[in-house]
Design an enzyme around this catalytic site. Structure first.
Site, PDB file in Angstrom:
ATOM      1  N   ASP A 199     -59.965 -23.582   3.584  1.00 44.23           N
ATOM      2  CA  ASP A 199     -59.547 -22.510   4.490  1.00 44.23           C
ATOM      3  C   ASP A 199     -60.199 -21.211   4.027  1.00 44.23           C
ATOM      4  OD1 ASP A 199     -57.578 -21.581   6.688  1.00 44.23           O
ATOM      5  OD2 ASP A 199     -57.196 -20.178   5.053  1.00 44.23           O
ATOM      6  N   MET A 244     -66.781 -12.836   5.041  1.00 39.14           N
ATOM      7  CA  MET A 244     -65.790 -13.793   4.552  1.00 39.14           C
ATOM      8  C   MET A 244     -65.173 -13.171   3.308  1.00 39.14           C
ATOM      9  SD  MET A 244     -66.209 -17.858   3.630  1.00 39.14           S
ATOM     10  CE  MET A 244     -67.522 -17.646   2.408  1.00 39.14           C
ATOM     11  N   HIS A 299     -51.460 -17.639   5.585  1.00 32.13           N
ATOM     12  CA  HIS A 299     -52.710 -16.877   5.665  1.00 32.13           C
ATOM     13  C   HIS A 299     -53.176 -16.401   4.296  1.00 32.13           C
ATOM     14  CE1 HIS A 299     -52.951 -17.211   9.968  1.00 32.13           C
ATOM     15  NE2 HIS A 299     -51.703 -16.817  10.070  1.00 32.13           N
ATOM     16  N   ASP A 332     -52.862 -22.002   2.643  1.00 35.53           N
ATOM     17  CA  ASP A 332     -53.149 -22.673   3.903  1.00 35.53           C
ATOM     18  C   ASP A 332     -53.926 -23.966   3.685  1.00 35.53           C
ATOM     19  OD1 ASP A 332     -51.828 -20.660   5.172  1.00 35.53           O
ATOM     20  OD2 ASP A 332     -53.577 -19.796   6.158  1.00 35.53           O
TER      21      ASP A 332
END
Length: 199
Positions: free
Chosen positions: A16, A29, A165, A170
């Protein structure tokens, strides 16, 4: 006569990411979390120094991460990808096994992960593909795409808890989700085989 190529056993890795926006060409990212599906306690987590300035505020709100803090304390992206690649090799030795990228809406997470491996000249241990949990569920259950949302799947498989999150949290929830769906898939295959044998 040449021998058939050796097929390496596969090991599924739940991945994730959290990002500053929807596309890797424009947005950074900012964190990666991962764990083996069959050993979720063996996790990987890293926060990246942003390499893009653009931000979608709602994307940061869900992760709780700060671009300013990441700029000061995050790991340089190339170093982060080197560490991620090494972790994958540690948990899935390439001489004996093949790592398989698994994600919940995998096209999004794989898109960022692969782009960063390419951008920073680090070989992607997963290669050019991944397994999407949502698509797997559609194929197994004959469900609609809407029925693959966490709103539908969490009550059935995760006791109704929402995703945190946090990328590693996750990834671990995705691992549990995939294991539980796979158990249902195995039960369906067994029932189908028994029905065929009985007919």
């Amino acid at each position: 006569m040449s021998a058939a190529p050796r097929v390496r056993p596969e090991r599924f890795i739940s991945v994730d990411v959290e990002t500053a926006g929807p596309t890797p060409g424009d947005y950074a990212m900012i964190s990666i979390g991962a764990c083996p599906i069959d050993d979720p306690d063996r996790g990987f987590y890293i926060e990246l120094k942003p390499d893009r300035d653009a931000v979608i505020p709602s994307a940061l709100e869900v992760s709780g991460l700060s671009m300013e803090t990441l700029a000061a304390e995050g790991t340089e992206p190339r170093q982060a990808m080197l560490e991620f690649a090494q972790w994958i090799r540690d948990v899935v030795p390439p001489q004996t096994h093949r790592p398989v990228f698994v994600g919940f809406n995998a096209v999004f997470d794989w898109m960022f992960v692969n782009e960063y491996f390419v951008r920073y000249d680090v070989e992607n241990p997963f290669g050019h593909g991944g397994l999407d949990i949502k698509s797997y569920y559609v194929g197994m259950m004959g469900s609609t795409w809407e029925e693959t949302s966490m709103r539908h799947l969490s009550p059935k498989y995760l006791s109704g808890r929402p995703l945190s999150h946090n990328a590693l949290g996750d990834a671990r929830d995705q691992a549990e989700l995939f294991r539980r769906i796979s158990e249902d898939a195995a039960a369906l295959r067994t029932a189908s085989t028994q029905a065929t044998e009985a007919s």
